[in-house]
Design a protein around this motif. Sequence first.
Motif, short mmCIF file in Angstrom:
data_model
loop_
_atom_site.label_atom_id
_atom_site.label_comp_id
_atom_site.label_asym_id
_atom_site.label_seq_id
_atom_site.Cartn_x
_atom_site.Cartn_y
_atom_site.Cartn_z
N LEU A 286 71.52 43.31 43.32
CA LEU A 286 70.79 43.41 44.57
C LEU A 286 71.69 44.06 45.62
O LEU A 286 72.91 44.09 45.47
CB LEU A 286 70.26 42.06 45.07
N SER A 287 71.03 44.60 46.62
CA SER A 287 71.79 45.27 47.68
C SER A 287 71.15 44.95 49.03
O SER A 287 69.94 44.72 49.12
CB SER A 287 71.86 46.77 47.45
N LEU A 288 71.99 44.94 50.04
CA LEU A 288 71.54 44.74 51.42
C LEU A 288 71.80 46.03 52.17
O LEU A 288 72.92 46.53 52.18
CB LEU A 288 72.32 43.59 52.06
N LEU B 272 75.54 47.00 51.14
CA LEU B 272 76.39 45.97 50.52
C LEU B 272 75.78 45.59 49.18
O LEU B 272 74.58 45.34 49.09
CB LEU B 272 76.53 44.75 51.43
N ASN B 273 76.61 45.52 48.17
CA ASN B 273 76.13 45.30 46.82
C ASN B 273 76.51 43.93 46.27
O ASN B 273 77.53 43.34 46.67
CB ASN B 273 76.68 46.37 45.89
N CYS B 274 75.69 43.47 45.34
CA CYS B 274 75.90 42.15 44.74
C CYS B 274 75.38 42.20 43.31
O CYS B 274 74.29 42.74 43.06
CB CYS B 274 75.14 41.10 45.56
N ASP B 275 76.15 41.67 42.37
CA ASP B 275 75.74 41.59 40.98
C ASP B 275 75.79 40.15 40.51
O ASP B 275 76.65 39.39 40.95
CB ASP B 275 76.66 42.45 40.10
N TYR B 276 74.89 39.78 39.62
CA TYR B 276 74.90 38.42 39.10
C TYR B 276 74.79 38.45 37.59
O TYR B 276 74.34 39.44 36.99
CB TYR B 276 73.77 37.59 39.73
N THR B 277 75.24 37.38 36.97
CA THR B 277 75.26 37.35 35.50
C THR B 277 74.23 36.40 34.91
O THR B 277 73.82 36.57 33.77
CB THR B 277 76.66 36.94 35.00
N ASN B 278 73.81 35.41 35.68
CA ASN B 278 72.91 34.39 35.16
C ASN B 278 71.46 34.86 35.29
O ASN B 278 70.93 34.98 36.39
CB ASN B 278 73.11 33.09 35.94
N SER B 279 70.81 35.11 34.15
CA SER B 279 69.45 35.63 34.18
C SER B 279 68.43 34.59 34.65
O SER B 279 67.26 34.91 34.88
CB SER B 279 69.06 36.15 32.79
N MET B 280 68.87 33.33 34.79
CA MET B 280 67.97 32.29 35.29
C MET B 280 67.81 32.37 36.81
O MET B 280 66.86 31.82 37.36
CB MET B 280 68.50 30.90 34.92
N PHE B 281 68.72 33.02 37.49
CA PHE B 281 68.62 33.14 38.95
C PHE B 281 67.34 33.86 39.32
O PHE B 281 67.03 34.93 38.78
CB PHE B 281 69.81 33.90 39.52
N GLN C 55 79.65 33.91 38.61
CA GLN C 55 78.26 34.21 38.32
C GLN C 55 77.69 35.19 39.33
O GLN C 55 76.68 35.85 39.04
CB GLN C 55 77.43 32.93 38.32
N VAL C 56 78.28 35.24 40.51
CA VAL C 56 77.82 36.15 41.56
C VAL C 56 79.03 36.96 42.02
O VAL C 56 80.03 36.38 42.44
CB VAL C 56 77.20 35.39 42.74
N LYS C 57 78.91 38.26 41.92
CA LYS C 57 80.05 39.14 42.22
C LYS C 57 79.71 40.09 43.36
O LYS C 57 78.62 40.64 43.41
CB LYS C 57 80.43 39.95 40.97
N GLN C 58 80.66 40.27 44.22
CA GLN C 58 80.59 41.30 45.25
C GLN C 58 81.88 42.09 45.10
O GLN C 58 82.94 41.64 45.54
CB GLN C 58 80.45 40.68 46.64
N ASN C 59 81.79 43.20 44.44
CA ASN C 59 82.99 43.91 44.00
C ASN C 59 83.70 44.68 45.09
O ASN C 59 84.84 45.11 44.90
CB ASN C 59 82.64 44.84 42.84
N SER C 60 83.05 44.86 46.24
CA SER C 60 83.73 45.53 47.34
C SER C 60 84.19 44.49 48.34
O SER C 60 83.37 43.93 49.06
CB SER C 60 82.79 46.52 48.03
N PRO C 61 85.49 44.25 48.45
CA PRO C 61 85.97 43.25 49.41
C PRO C 61 85.74 43.69 50.86
O PRO C 61 85.59 42.85 51.74
CB PRO C 61 87.47 43.14 49.13
N SER C 62 85.72 45.03 51.07
CA SER C 62 85.53 45.50 52.44
C SER C 62 84.80 46.82 52.44
O SER C 62 84.77 47.56 51.44
CB SER C 62 86.89 45.64 53.14
N LEU C 63 84.19 47.12 53.61
CA LEU C 63 83.41 48.34 53.78
C LEU C 63 83.47 48.73 55.25
O LEU C 63 83.30 47.88 56.12
CB LEU C 63 81.95 48.07 53.38
N SER C 64 83.71 50.01 55.50
CA SER C 64 83.71 50.51 56.88
C SER C 64 82.63 51.58 57.03
O SER C 64 82.50 52.46 56.17
CB SER C 64 85.08 51.13 57.22
N VAL C 65 81.88 51.49 58.12
CA VAL C 65 80.76 52.40 58.35
C VAL C 65 80.75 52.80 59.81
O VAL C 65 81.10 51.99 60.68
CB VAL C 65 79.43 51.68 57.98
N GLN C 66 80.34 54.01 60.10
CA GLN C 66 80.19 54.45 61.48
C GLN C 66 78.92 53.85 62.08
O GLN C 66 77.88 53.71 61.40
CB GLN C 66 80.09 55.97 61.55
N GLU C 67 79.02 53.53 63.35
CA GLU C 67 77.86 53.04 64.09
C GLU C 67 76.69 54.02 63.96
O GLU C 67 76.87 55.24 64.05
CB GLU C 67 78.23 52.87 65.56
#
Lengths: 113, 114
Positions: free
Chosen positions: A73-75, A21-30, A3-15
């Motif tokens: 949603l994204s952080l 960071l991304n997040c998708d959800y399927t349940n419209s009740m959330f 119901q909650v997906k984070q499709n990127s297992p990893s991410l590298s960024v320069q200081e």
Amino acid sequence: DQQVKQNSPSLSVQEGRISILNCDYTNSMFDYFLWYKKYPAEGPTFLISISSIKDKNEDGRFTVFLNKSAKHLSLHIVPSQPGDSAVYFCAAGVGNYGQNFVFGPGTRLSVLP
Amino acid sequence: EAGVVQSPRYKIIEKKQPVAFWCNPISGHNTLYWYLQNLGQGPELLIRYENEEAVDDSQLPKDRFSAERLKGVDSTLKIQPAELGDSAVYLCASSLAGVTDTQYFGPGTRLTVL
């Protein structure tokens, strides 16, 4: 069925740069969403939350954006620091008081000096 | 203020053996959660207590798992008998239901079943 997906297992960024960071959800009740950060050998720690009545919430270097129509949603972390290197979990639930939250699988963020 | 305390931190047992995990929540927190976290996955709820009452145990495999929170404070999660697939991290969290949504997690118990 996740119901909650984070499709990127990893991410590298320069200081100093932005981490997204991304997040998708399927349940419209959330209607309540949280981000947790987890360091190795520690439990997850709460970072920031957002209710569905808002589309943005800010706390210092951390901002969460919510797009209800896209169920996304994204952080954003600006600027990214090496101490931000951790696994980030997105969680979603119905209501915000003592309810059950469903967690995503997490994204491992590495901030490179 | 002390955080959520869990013990043991690590446990290695052979399959078919019993095992128990203990959790002491943050003082005053009436809601307690037990989660299971497999490698590369997010925490999955096993059971949620409001005080001493288990209000949601729908995800707890009741044939081998049991939990109790007798006085509404600390809690024990038991597996008997353990299976190879039970190897995971068991997390305990607590919150002050009706006041805040934030769940505070303990460090977890890493269980290895051989």
